[in-house]
Design a protein around this motif. Structure first.
Motif, PDB file in Angstrom:
ATOM      1  N   ARG A  53       5.709   4.151   2.300  1.00 16.75           N
ATOM      2  CA  ARG A  53       6.292   5.284   1.547  1.00 16.75           C
ATOM      3  C   ARG A  53       7.986   4.850   1.310  1.00 16.75           C
ATOM      4  O   ARG A  53       8.327   5.914   0.403  1.00 16.75           O
ATOM      5  CB  ARG A  53       6.113   6.703   2.296  1.00 16.75           C
ATOM      6  N   MET A  54       8.446   4.316   2.275  1.00  9.16           N
ATOM      7  CA  MET A  54       9.942   4.279   1.968  1.00  9.16           C
ATOM      8  C   MET A  54      10.050   2.784   1.184  1.00  9.16           C
ATOM      9  O   MET A  54      11.482   2.752   1.022  1.00  9.16           O
ATOM     10  CB  MET A  54      10.515   3.928   3.476  1.00  9.16           C
TER      11      MET A  54
ATOM     12  N   SER B 216       0.959  -1.057  -0.059  1.00 13.46           N
ATOM     13  CA  SER B 216       0.062  -0.046  -0.049  1.00 13.46           C
ATOM     14  C   SER B 216       0.788   1.156  -0.075  1.00 13.46           C
ATOM     15  O   SER B 216       2.074   1.361   0.366  1.00 13.46           O
ATOM     16  CB  SER B 216      -0.986   0.026   1.333  1.00 13.46           C
ATOM     17  N   SER B 217       0.332   2.286  -0.158  1.00 13.15           N
ATOM     18  CA  SER B 217       0.956   3.636  -0.285  1.00 13.15           C
ATOM     19  C   SER B 217       1.494   3.963   1.295  1.00 13.15           C
ATOM     20  O   SER B 217       2.441   4.844   1.152  1.00 13.15           O
ATOM     21  CB  SER B 217      -0.043   4.724  -0.706  1.00 13.15           C
ATOM     22  N   LEU B 218       1.161   3.346   2.069  1.00 11.30           N
ATOM     23  CA  LEU B 218       1.684   3.502   3.488  1.00 11.30           C
ATOM     24  C   LEU B 218       3.059   3.155   3.796  1.00 11.30           C
ATOM     25  O   LEU B 218       3.798   3.665   4.378  1.00 11.30           O
ATOM     26  CB  LEU B 218       1.047   2.755   4.616  1.00 11.30           C
TER      27      LEU B 218
ATOM     28  N   GLN C 298      10.331   1.435   8.635  1.00 10.47           N
ATOM     29  CA  GLN C 298      10.298   2.778   8.040  1.00 10.47           C
ATOM     30  C   GLN C 298      11.302   3.972   8.813  1.00 10.47           C
ATOM     31  O   GLN C 298      11.379   5.014   8.729  1.00 10.47           O
ATOM     32  CB  GLN C 298       9.192   3.350   7.909  1.00 10.47           C
ATOM     33  N   GLY C 299      11.581   3.388  10.240  1.00 10.45           N
ATOM     34  CA  GLY C 299      12.366   4.372  11.001  1.00 10.45           C
ATOM     35  C   GLY C 299      11.499   5.236  11.826  1.00 10.45           C
ATOM     36  O   GLY C 299      11.946   6.320  12.130  1.00 10.45           O
ATOM     37  N   ASP C 300      10.167   5.210  11.745  1.00  8.65           N
ATOM     38  CA  ASP C 300       9.245   5.946  12.467  1.00  8.65           C
ATOM     39  C   ASP C 300       9.070   5.696  13.995  1.00  8.65           C
ATOM     40  O   ASP C 300       8.526   6.373  14.973  1.00  8.65           O
ATOM     41  CB  ASP C 300       7.814   5.868  12.088  1.00  8.65           C
TER      42      ASP C 300
END
Lengths: 499, 378
Positions: B59-60, B55-57, B166-168
């Motif tokens: 993003r990385m 999905s577009s979630l 993603q490093g969040d």
């Protein structure tokens, strides 16, 4: 994308610098501070330069472009008459080093502004020196500190802030050397008096609070909170960020506050800083006046030669308060900001109360319009009010928690979707106590038509599917920014292609 | 990034049969009709993760390599994943096999471990890790899930994994909790701390009013907390500091060059540390000295118990000898996230009431920054 620094045209093109007054050797600079090579200034002709900045301005979005409901920021229209006053040659060309007898006009404006600000906040003395709200906060807590030192109360080291406070409150107090005690809000977002009572004591220096608070709610128990803090010998600080909601109706002075800062750009009008010249004057009650930063403007009867140079029946002078904390800003604050605000205040006078009422009316109308349109569009199950209240003040919060849970649409997604509709997005994820928070503040300068259209468009965004919203915005000059990446990989200088 | 997968296929079997756990009773449970719980939950988590990844979630564009044993402890549940195969799982597994699998994954240099199981599985993994700071993401699949490394659902575990990749998310220390077997033998249901683990939990970035703010890392926060206590001791060298248990406090001690026990109660007084004291020893120290004292406690696990989890040494008598005014909670922002109140269970009704009458306790949350937090009513 056109980049100014890529225009590295032929030698001799563009603006020619005059020869330096001193050569490098005459300047006597230490060799490690001298440039190793010439800077790569862009070489542009005047029309190229004009086009560049016009192009940039077209990519910008501001209150002059469209509706800007950025909660907590009070993005109201800046009447152009302010600019006329601020740019009068007799004012704009003043140099801060000019002597008092040449500045009587400006000083009289400063004096009047001090008085007007004191009156509307119920304070006794005002300084116009701080150049931002946060600097005002710092200035005020420093005055508190000197006040306590003067009374020999060195043990007052703690400053109390509610958990819904603006982040600058604890930061300002910590910078002045205070310890911070955070107290939880009640479930309805208002101050918890029991928690306040549990933390006050002889070490309490002050409590810092906004009213209405960040949820847009009026703190009904504020008088009680003031007396709890005063009873233990502490001081009350009013963060003026939300003063726009109550101007002319009540005042921080009436609520028991000892000091207040004014965000001139929010409560009155002057273009928002964006890092540029701002202004955050503070007002204090009499007992704190001797500690204000110097100088402030005072007046007396003119004598001798002064009678010929006076602009009215008084002589205005720079004055240093008796136990001043010193200077907090070079010269005399940001005179341009003060002048714009003075023009605005003089234009409206007592009508400022109506202005404030319209700000509250607009916020409440928009909140109901959004609920109304959401019901009609069948998307009312996707958000709830951030605070359980019948009447909000100048701003209100919505929680997109239900949309996040059921559809995976976050407040950030909706904000980005609104950009595609041609709006500046409301503030998101603040205050932190509301999950998936969206904070909306229309201000008094918007029409009913604008509010109705926004409410409809807001619901149109909520009807979009999650995937579309995750990819929004698509119509803006810059698509969705990866903020995490940007914050972690700072790019602070232009990367030249040959580097 | 490399993600190790651990499935304890027997975890959760005892749940529907009313066992307090499934350790050593898998065969019995299966014979009584229990069906696999842990594997399918991992399957669900992985399937959700693959959806999120497309999905577009994502993003990385993260695309981790999964590392697992083939068979029932891993590969059987990794439908549609091209994972790095290590070795086959045994047909029947015990805690020793879980430990062997974890060690193998450490050897294979995984960046995090995604596991399905319960409190017992978590303890087995943490014991096997022996201090390796490999972050754990727990897919809840056991009978008891008190430990802080569990996501709330298998789908939530998939979201945590994506955010971590993603490093969040920053990793933070959390407590490994389980039923206290000793008290359970006496018929009481008490949970205590058994160790500590690292888990991705705390958002790296906070969305402020106008900008994204990078938060201090766990290590920086702990340094700030330690400096605060250090300053208190400097200001008053007589101050007796009673250190509660837990990883946060132990790490603060490291900054102050004080060696503390992870699970015990230690006293630091005038430059000397008295480690791992029992109730009698604590009372001895507290009654022979009547100067200022400060008890530091860290809230435990997801339920936020400040008192009443594990530290039986902190008896009502000891707490009274310390004095209610001298108790200071300590919590990092990752702990405070989602903690709106704390629970206190001293084992003495009168004392519990005294706490509740005060309604609030103080929690140190950073250098010179305290927060008061509600005491939950019993």
């Amino acid at each position: 994308m056109s980049r100014l620094f890529d225009h590295y045209g032929a030698e001799g093109k563009g603006y020619s610098q005059p020869d330096a007054l001193l050569s490098a050797s005459e300047l006597n600079l230490p060799s490690n501070m001298a440039r190793k090579q010439l800077p790569r200034w862009p070489r542009l002709s005047e029309p190229e330069m004009v086009r560049h900045y016009t192009w940039l301005s077209k990519r910008n979005f501001g209150i002059d472009t469209g509706f800007y409901p950025l909660g907590s920021c009070t993005m109201k229209h800046n009447p152009r008459v302010n600019e006329v006053v601020a740019q009068l040659p007799g004012i704009a060309d003043i140099h801060p080093h000019q002597p008092e007898h040449q500045l009587q006009g400006l000083l009289s404006i400063y004096y009047e502004m001090q008085e007007m600000l004191a009156i509307c906040a119920g304070m006794d003395a005002v300084t116009l020196q701080p150049v931002a709200g946060a600097q005002g906060e710092f200035t005020a807590v420093r005055c508190f500190q000197e006040y306590f030192r003067h009374r020999g109360e060195h043990h007052r080291t703690k400053v109390i802030v509610p958990d819904s406070a603006h982040g600058t409150n604890p930061a300002s107090a910590a910078m002045a050397g205070f310890e911070i005690i955070e107290i939880p809000s009640q479930e309805d977002g208002r101050i918890d008096l029991a928690a306040l009572r549990a933390v006050v004591g002889e070490d309490t220096a002050a409590m810092m609070i906004t009213n209405p608070n960040t949820l847009g709610l009026f703190e009904q128990d504020i008088a009680e909170a003031s007396s709890i803090v005063h009873d233990v010998g502490g001081l009350m600080y009013y963060d003026g960020a939300n003063f726009n909601a109550i101007l002319g109706r009540t005042s921080p002075g009436l609520m028991g506050f000892d000091a207040v800062h004014y965000n001139l750009h929010k409560t009155f009008s002057q273009p928002h800083g964006g890092g540029g010249p701002g202004s955050g004057p503070i007002g204090v009650k009499e007992h704190l006046a001797p500690f204000l930063p110097s100088p402030i403007v005072d007046r007396r009867a003119p004598s001798g030669e002064e009678k010929n140079q006076a602009v009215d029946e008084y002589w205005y002078t720079w004055h240093t308060p008796e136990h001043t904390i010193g200077k907090v800003q070079q010269w005399h604050g940001n005179a341009g900001a003060v002048l714009r605000c003075w023009a605005y205040y003089r234009r409206y006078g007592k009508e400022l109360r109506t202005m404030s009422e319209h700000a509250v009316l607009n916020a409440n109308y928009l909140r109901h319009a959004i609920h109304r349109e959401a019901k009609a569009a069948g998307v009312d199950h996707l958000f709830v009010d951030g605070a359980d209240t019948i009447v909000a003040k100048h701003e209100f919060t919505l929680s997109l928690g239900p949309a996040k849970e059921s559809l995976g649409i976050s407040a950030m997604d909706v904000a980005k979707g609104l950009l595609d509709m041609g709006y500046m997005a409301p503030t998101v994820y603040f205050p932190l106590v509301v999950p998936e928070c969206m904070m909306i503040e229309p201000t008094e300068t918007e029409s009913k038509e604008t509010l109705d259209t926004f409410a409809k468009d807001f619901c149109k965004v909520l009807q979009l599917d999650a995937e579309t919203l995750h990819n929004a915005p698509t119509t803006t000059p810059v698509r969705r920014v990866d903020e995490v990446y940007a914050a972690r990989n700072l790019c602070l200088r232009h990367p030249f292609d040959d580097e | 990034m490399r993600i190790g997968v651990v499935v304890n296929p027997d975890a959760g079997l005892g749940g529907r049969l009313g066992f307090k756990g499934s350790d050593g009773r898998a065969k019995e449970a299966r014979e009584a009709g229990a069906v696999d719980r842990s594997g399918p939950r991992m399957q669900q988590c992985i399937s959700k993760f693959l959806d999120l990844q497309q999905s577009s979630l994502n993003r990385m564009g993260v695309n981790p390599t999964f590392v697992a044993w083939t068979g029932r402890m891993g590969g059987d549940w990794l439908d549609g994943v091209d994972y790095e195969q290590r070795q086959p799982s045994p047909s029947e597994s015990t805690a020793d096999d879980t430990a062997a699998l974890v060690l193998d994954l450490v050897t294979a240099n995984v960046d995090a471990i995604l596991y399905a199981g319960g409190d017992g599985t978590t303890r087995d993994i943490v014991n096997a890790l022996e201090g390796h700071e490999t972050p754990l993401i727990g897919v809840p699949a056991g009978v008891k899930m008190h430990s802080g490394c569990f996501a709330t659902t298998p789908n939530a575990a998939a979201e945590v994994l994506l955010a971590f990749l993603q490093g969040d998310l920053m990793v933070a220390i959390t407590e490994v909790m389980d039923l206290d077997e000793e008290t359970y033998q006496r018929g009481e249901w008490k949970v205590r701390m058994y160790g500590e683990a690292w888990t991705p939990s705390s958002p790296r970035f906070m969305q402020g009013a106008k900008e994204q703010v990078e938060r201090a890392s766990e290590a920086e926060t702990i340094e700030g907390l330690a400096n605060h206590i250090g300053n208190l001791i400097e200001d008053d060298p007589e101050l007796m500091v009673i250190w509660g248990s837990g990883g946060t406090l132990r790490r603060m001690g490291e900054h102050l060059n004080v060696e503390l026990t992870l699970l015990g109660i230690d006293i630091q007084h005038k430059g000397t540390v008295y480690a791992d004291l029992n109730e009698a020893a604590l009372l001895e120290h507290l009654t022979t000295y009547d100067g200022p004292r400060l008890l530091l406690l860290s809230p435990m696990g997801g339920q936020g118990f400040l008192i009443g989890r594990g530290n039986l040494q902190l008896s009502p008598d000891v707490l009274r000898a310390i004095g209610l005014d001298s108790i200071l909670g300590v919590a990092t922002p990752s702990k405070l996230l989602g903690l709106s109140s704390v629970r206190i269970d001293t084992g003495d009704v009168t004392l519990d009431e005294e706490f509740q009458q005060r309604r609030f306790v103080k929690l140190l949350q950073g250098y010179r920054t305290t927060r008061v937090i509600r005491v939950l009513e019993a």
